[in-house]
Scaffold this motif. Structure first.
Motif, short mmCIF file in Angstrom:
data_model
loop_
_atom_site.label_atom_id
_atom_site.label_comp_id
_atom_site.label_asym_id
_atom_site.label_seq_id
_atom_site.Cartn_x
_atom_site.Cartn_y
_atom_site.Cartn_z
N ALA A 165 0.85 -1.19 0.00
CA ALA A 165 0.00 0.00 0.00
C ALA A 165 0.88 1.24 0.00
O ALA A 165 1.91 1.28 0.68
CB ALA A 165 -0.92 0.01 1.21
N VAL A 223 -3.39 0.30 -3.51
CA VAL A 223 -3.34 -0.96 -2.79
C VAL A 223 -3.20 -2.07 -3.82
O VAL A 223 -4.04 -2.21 -4.72
CB VAL A 223 -4.62 -1.19 -1.94
CG1 VAL A 223 -4.56 -2.56 -1.26
CG2 VAL A 223 -4.79 -0.09 -0.90
N GLU A 237 -4.41 -6.34 3.41
CA GLU A 237 -4.70 -5.07 2.75
C GLU A 237 -4.89 -3.96 3.79
O GLU A 237 -4.35 -2.85 3.64
CB GLU A 237 -5.96 -5.19 1.89
CG GLU A 237 -5.77 -6.06 0.65
CD GLU A 237 -6.99 -6.03 -0.25
OE1 GLU A 237 -7.24 -4.95 -0.84
OE2 GLU A 237 -7.68 -7.05 -0.37
N PHE A 242 -2.34 -0.80 4.38
CA PHE A 242 -2.85 0.57 4.32
C PHE A 242 -2.56 1.31 5.62
O PHE A 242 -2.14 2.47 5.63
CB PHE A 242 -4.36 0.56 4.04
CG PHE A 242 -5.00 1.92 4.17
CD1 PHE A 242 -4.73 2.92 3.26
CD2 PHE A 242 -5.86 2.19 5.22
CE1 PHE A 242 -5.31 4.18 3.39
CE2 PHE A 242 -6.45 3.43 5.36
CZ PHE A 242 -6.18 4.43 4.44
#
Length: 204
Positions: A111, A161, A176, A180
């Motif tokens: 990310a 992403v 994910e 992030f």
């Protein structure tokens, strides 16, 4: 050099016919969280976001989850984005950019976050069929992208992403959110070498 003078906090409340949300953030926290959305796997993902971004996060949300989790999940993402944007203030002294590569067993996600003032999302790499999988029996994989869209557009962030590997849908989604979070942690951090707003335009 910009020296922070106040904690970056915000509280946002939102009421619609589909959901009721009361959310607060402290960007200068330690990663503590108290989250109740009525969607257990989403609580898990938001807890991971708070922990790994060092953002204190409190969420109280109710919604029409008897119909679908979609409204509640997306609306919490909208409010979280609004709270992030408010708490960032004028963005003086921040690093602005963050980049993270996070594994979770079989899954690997990169990310990149730019606190740019320009909302944009590039979201790639989830395996075919991920969007239809019910994680925990209730959280549709397609909601992951919806959350990032809601946060990016309401916080005015540029977010990339990219899922690089993964087999288990739980691991993919969690990697994910953690990636992030780690990228956002870097981007929101104060940089002692930055004077003013980190942009040639003088504003973000």
């Amino acid at each position: 050099m910009t020296t922070p003078t106040a904690r970056r906090i915000a509280r946002v409340q939102r009421e619609t016919s589909e959901s009721s949300i009361d959310l607060s953030v402290d960007l200068d926290g330690t990663g503590t969280s108290d989250i109740e959305t009525g969607v257990p796997f989403y609580d898990h993902l938001l807890t991971a976001f708070a922990k790994h971004s060092l953002t204190d996060l409190t969420v109280r949300a109710t919604g029409d989850v008897h119909i679908d989790v979609h409204h509640t999940v997306e609306d919490v993402g909208i409010v979280l984005g609004q709270a992030i944007r408010e708490s960032l203030g004028d963005k003086r002294g921040i690093s602005r950019y963050g980049d993270a590569l996070v594994p979770l067993d079989d899954a690997l996600t990169q990310a990149v976050v730019d606190i740019s003032g320009r909302p944009y999302l590039v979201h790639t790499g989830e395996p075919e069929g991920f969007e239809f999988h019910l994680i925990g029996g209730h959280f549709t994989g397609s909601m992951v992208r919806h959350v990032f869209e809601a946060i990016a557009y309401n916080a005015a962030l540029t977010v990339h992403v990219n899922v690089l590997a993964g087999r288990d849908p739980h691991h993919i989604a969690e990697s994910e959110f953690k990636a992030f979070a780690r990228a956002f942690r870097q981007a929101k951090a104060f940089d002692p070498q930055v004077s003013g707003v980190p942009s040639t335009k003088g504003a973000l």
